[in-house]
Design an enzyme around this catalytic site. Sequence first.
Site, PDB file in Angstrom:
ATOM      1  N   CYS A 154      -3.469  -3.190   4.471  1.00 49.08           N
ATOM      2  CA  CYS A 154      -2.596  -4.240   5.016  1.00 49.08           C
ATOM      3  C   CYS A 154      -3.052  -5.649   4.643  1.00 49.08           C
ATOM      4  O   CYS A 154      -2.346  -6.617   4.902  1.00 49.08           O
ATOM      5  CB  CYS A 154      -2.539  -4.126   6.540  1.00 49.08           C
ATOM      6  SG  CYS A 154      -1.984  -2.527   7.087  1.00 49.08           S
ATOM      7  N   GLU A 173       0.839  -1.194   0.000  1.00 50.95           N
ATOM      8  CA  GLU A 173       0.000   0.000   0.000  1.00 50.95           C
ATOM      9  C   GLU A 173       0.876   1.247   0.000  1.00 50.95           C
ATOM     10  O   GLU A 173       0.387   2.354   0.175  1.00 50.95           O
ATOM     11  CB  GLU A 173      -0.972   0.004   1.174  1.00 50.95           C
ATOM     12  CG  GLU A 173      -0.314  -0.051   2.536  1.00 50.95           C
ATOM     13  CD  GLU A 173      -1.318   0.117   3.640  1.00 50.95           C
ATOM     14  OE1 GLU A 173      -1.888   1.216   3.746  1.00 50.95           O
ATOM     15  OE2 GLU A 173      -1.520  -0.839   4.408  1.00 50.95           O
ATOM     16  N   HIS A 190      -2.748  -9.363  12.303  1.00 46.47           N
ATOM     17  CA  HIS A 190      -2.118  -8.149  11.771  1.00 46.47           C
ATOM     18  C   HIS A 190      -1.775  -7.267  12.977  1.00 46.47           C
ATOM     19  O   HIS A 190      -2.610  -7.059  13.856  1.00 46.47           O
ATOM     20  CB  HIS A 190      -3.094  -7.425  10.833  1.00 46.47           C
ATOM     21  CG  HIS A 190      -2.648  -6.035  10.512  1.00 46.47           C
ATOM     22  ND1 HIS A 190      -1.399  -5.764   9.995  1.00 46.47           N
ATOM     23  CD2 HIS A 190      -3.255  -4.832  10.673  1.00 46.47           C
ATOM     24  CE1 HIS A 190      -1.268  -4.454   9.848  1.00 46.47           C
ATOM     25  NE2 HIS A 190      -2.383  -3.877  10.244  1.00 46.47           N
TER      26      HIS A 190
HETATM   27  P1  HMG Z   1      -3.060   7.797  21.031  1.00 46.06           P
HETATM   28  O1  HMG Z   1      -4.172   8.783  21.100  1.00 46.06           O
HETATM   29  O2  HMG Z   1      -1.691   8.335  20.836  1.00 46.06           O
HETATM   30  O3  HMG Z   1      -2.952   6.878  22.287  1.00 46.06           O
HETATM   31  O4  HMG Z   1      -3.424   6.838  19.843  1.00 46.06           O
HETATM   32  P2  HMG Z   1      -4.026   6.505  23.417  1.00 46.06           P
HETATM   33  O5  HMG Z   1      -4.276   7.674  24.275  1.00 46.06           O
HETATM   34  O6  HMG Z   1      -5.208   5.810  22.784  1.00 46.06           O
HETATM   35  O7  HMG Z   1      -3.132   5.476  24.239  1.00 46.06           O
HETATM   36  C1  HMG Z   1      -2.749   4.264  23.691  1.00 46.06           C
HETATM   37  C2  HMG Z   1      -2.731   3.224  24.810  1.00 46.06           C
HETATM   38  O8  HMG Z   1      -1.659   3.534  25.706  1.00 46.06           O
HETATM   39  C3  HMG Z   1      -4.006   3.221  25.662  1.00 46.06           C
HETATM   40  O9  HMG Z   1      -4.244   1.874  26.009  1.00 46.06           O
HETATM   41  C4  HMG Z   1      -3.587   3.998  26.903  1.00 46.06           C
HETATM   42  O10 HMG Z   1      -4.328   3.678  28.080  1.00 46.06           O
HETATM   43  C5  HMG Z   1      -2.150   3.526  27.057  1.00 46.06           C
HETATM   44  P3  HMG Z   1      -5.678   1.209  25.701  1.00 46.06           P
HETATM   45  O11 HMG Z   1      -6.674   2.003  26.416  1.00 46.06           O
HETATM   46  O12 HMG Z   1      -5.857   1.318  24.199  1.00 46.06           O
HETATM   47  O13 HMG Z   1      -5.506  -0.201  26.160  1.00 46.06           O
HETATM   48  N1  HMG Z   1      -1.277   4.432  27.837  1.00 46.06           N
HETATM   49  C6  HMG Z   1      -0.356   3.997  28.710  1.00 46.06           C
HETATM   50  N2  HMG Z   1      -0.025   2.746  29.111  1.00 46.06           N
HETATM   51  C7  HMG Z   1       0.988   2.633  30.030  1.00 46.06           C
HETATM   52  N3  HMG Z   1       1.653   3.705  30.553  1.00 46.06           N
HETATM   53  C8  HMG Z   1       1.339   4.956  30.177  1.00 46.06           C
HETATM   54  C9  HMG Z   1       0.291   5.141  29.224  1.00 46.06           C
HETATM   55  N4  HMG Z   1      -0.264   6.240  28.622  1.00 46.06           N
HETATM   56  C10 HMG Z   1      -1.223   5.787  27.786  1.00 46.06           C
HETATM   57  N5  HMG Z   1       2.007   5.992  30.687  1.00 46.06           N
HETATM   58  C11 HMG Z   1      -3.421   5.039  18.301  1.00 46.06           C
HETATM   59  C12 HMG Z   1      -3.099   5.466  19.720  1.00 46.06           C
HETATM   60  C13 HMG Z   1      -3.162   3.583  18.138  1.00 46.06           C
HETATM   61  C14 HMG Z   1      -4.899   5.333  17.988  1.00 46.06           C
HETATM   62  C15 HMG Z   1      -2.510   5.862  17.340  1.00 46.06           C
HETATM   63  O14 HMG Z   1      -1.176   5.465  17.515  1.00 46.06           O
HETATM   64  C16 HMG Z   1      -2.863   5.715  15.886  1.00 46.06           C
HETATM   65  O15 HMG Z   1      -3.684   6.457  15.342  1.00 46.06           O
HETATM   66  N6  HMG Z   1      -2.216   4.754  15.181  1.00 46.06           N
HETATM   67  C17 HMG Z   1      -2.438   4.490  13.769  1.00 46.06           C
HETATM   68  C18 HMG Z   1      -3.721   3.716  13.500  1.00 46.06           C
HETATM   69  C19 HMG Z   1      -3.652   2.264  13.911  1.00 46.06           C
HETATM   70  O16 HMG Z   1      -2.585   1.695  14.060  1.00 46.06           O
HETATM   71  N7  HMG Z   1      -4.831   1.635  14.039  1.00 46.06           N
HETATM   72  C20 HMG Z   1      -4.901   0.233  14.381  1.00 46.06           C
HETATM   73  C21 HMG Z   1      -6.113  -0.469  13.772  1.00 46.06           C
HETATM   74  S1  HMG Z   1      -6.253  -0.146  12.000  1.00 46.06           S
HETATM   75  C22 HMG Z   1      -5.091  -1.216  11.272  1.00 46.06           C
HETATM   76  O17 HMG Z   1      -4.577  -2.081  11.900  1.00 46.06           O
HETATM   77  C23 HMG Z   1      -4.770  -0.963   9.838  1.00 46.06           C
HETATM   78  C24 HMG Z   1      -3.457  -0.247   9.563  1.00 46.06           C
HETATM   79  O18 HMG Z   1      -2.382  -1.120   9.777  1.00 46.06           O
HETATM   80  C25 HMG Z   1      -3.453   0.282   8.141  1.00 46.06           C
HETATM   81  C26 HMG Z   1      -3.794  -0.635   7.001  1.00 46.06           C
HETATM   82  O19 HMG Z   1      -4.599  -1.543   7.052  1.00 46.06           O
HETATM   83  O20 HMG Z   1      -3.288  -0.329   5.931  1.00 46.06           O
HETATM   84  C27 HMG Z   1      -3.262   0.956  10.458  1.00 46.06           C
END
Ligand code: HMG
Length: 391
Positions: free
Chosen positions: A115, A83, A237
């Site tokens: 992906c 991609e 994935h």
């Molecule tokens: P964010 O807003 O930076 O993070 O976004 P958050 O506030 O949601 O925190 C992440 C986790 O860290 C949470 O855990 C927090 O509690 C924890 P959860 O509630 O989810 O279990 N946290 C802590 N833990 C320990 N100590 C601390 C601490 N602080 C917070 N101090 C997000 C996170 C993944 C949304 C962001 O990185 C993002 O947008 N990533 C890109 C999108 C993505 O990967 N999506 C996954 C599903 S889609 C997919 O897999 C397809 C993809 O690969 C593309 C394709 O298919 O081509 C992306």
Amino acid sequence: MATESPIGIHDLSFATTEFVLSHEELAAYNGTEIGKYHVGIGQRSMSVPAADEDIVTLGAAAAAPIVARHGSDRIRTVVFATESSIDQAKSAGVYVHSLLGLPSACRVVELKQACYGATAALQFAIGLVRRDPSQQVLVVASDVSKYALDSPGEATQGAAAVAMLVAADPALVRIEDPSGVFTADVMDFWRPNYLSTALVDGQESISAYLQAVEGTWKDYSEQGGRPLEDFAAFCYHQPFTKMAYKAHRHLLNYCGRDTDKDVIESDLGRTTAYNAVIGNSYTASVYLGLAALLDQAEDLTERAVGFLSYGSGSVAEFFAGTVVPGYKEHLRTDANREAIDRRKPVDYAGYRELHEHSFPTDGSDQANPAQTSGPFRLAGISDHKRLYETR
Ligand code: HMG
């Protein structure tokens, strides 16, 4: 009636980048508590491509050891899944075909669905081999995951390529029927043609992934798939490794099963080692999970492994594979560790410079600095053409 030969993954090899950025380095720059990266999303570092690396050089580096081991006489098809495409018309696989010196009597095509693309490639390859079991198909899944600097997605970037030789009587994993498939039109993650970085609605993407886990499992069960208890491990994935844990917990809940931490760890724990240090490699991610599992697990002979492939947008598939007796003799465990350990650490400033590296869009010439020590490099661009070199 003659029994059909089993078909599946005969060999698997991967490559990743010249450089690596640790999450400590990223956290020191942006002030994030490191626990969010190490525990919250489950990532330790991300692979960063050199200025002279791209999906072609990574894909060729992943596939070269497969061609060296098996030769290319039986490879009549190359399917390149990505991609992070470099051209709207020409398949990146044609460059790989040329860099590897594959026979001209070969069809080469590129596939895209976020992906999920590599799983489509694997399934299409199985169809071709079923039609003529004397042929082999080279599947290459290669991606560079790039989000905007300072965006929430930045910490989940990564890059790698996995190459798989799909053949009859495979040495590693027999892929089974049926598959559970699922499609839903969602805007959770996408990259319009005019952008070099992906757009994402982070929380929506997590929900869409979980919805797809349910959808694929429901279809898999309705198609007569194995019961959950049959599986020794699950390769998901892994956009970030914590996502596999969220997905598996969701599946267990959906099936009314115990979501005990130890059960989840035993189902998944051995699949995350490579993704945790490489980052999101998009199409390659689920198969890096398989490589980590086979390299680290106790004997998995004749055990079933579940695969959940998700691609935003979204398309997903759940299917099973059975590990073949003698598979350990065909693994590339040392080379896999070497691909990870050979990366050179970059500091935040070095990473930022690489992130901003781009090519001219007006047809002018640009030579790339010679940074990679990998077997192939993107020497530069001239007259809108990419110029590759073998070292
Ligand atoms: P964010 O807003 O930076 O993070 O976004 P958050 O506030 O949601 O925190 C992440 C986790 O860290 C949470 O855990 C927090 O509690 C924890 P959860 O509630 O989810 O279990 N946290 C802590 N833990 C320990 N100590 C601390 C601490 N602080 C917070 N101090 C997000 C996170 C993944 C949304 C962001 O990185 C993002 O947008 N990533 C890109 C999108 C993505 O990967 N999506 C996954 C599903 S889609 C997919 O897999 C397809 C993809 O690969 C593309 C394709 O298919 O081509 C992306």
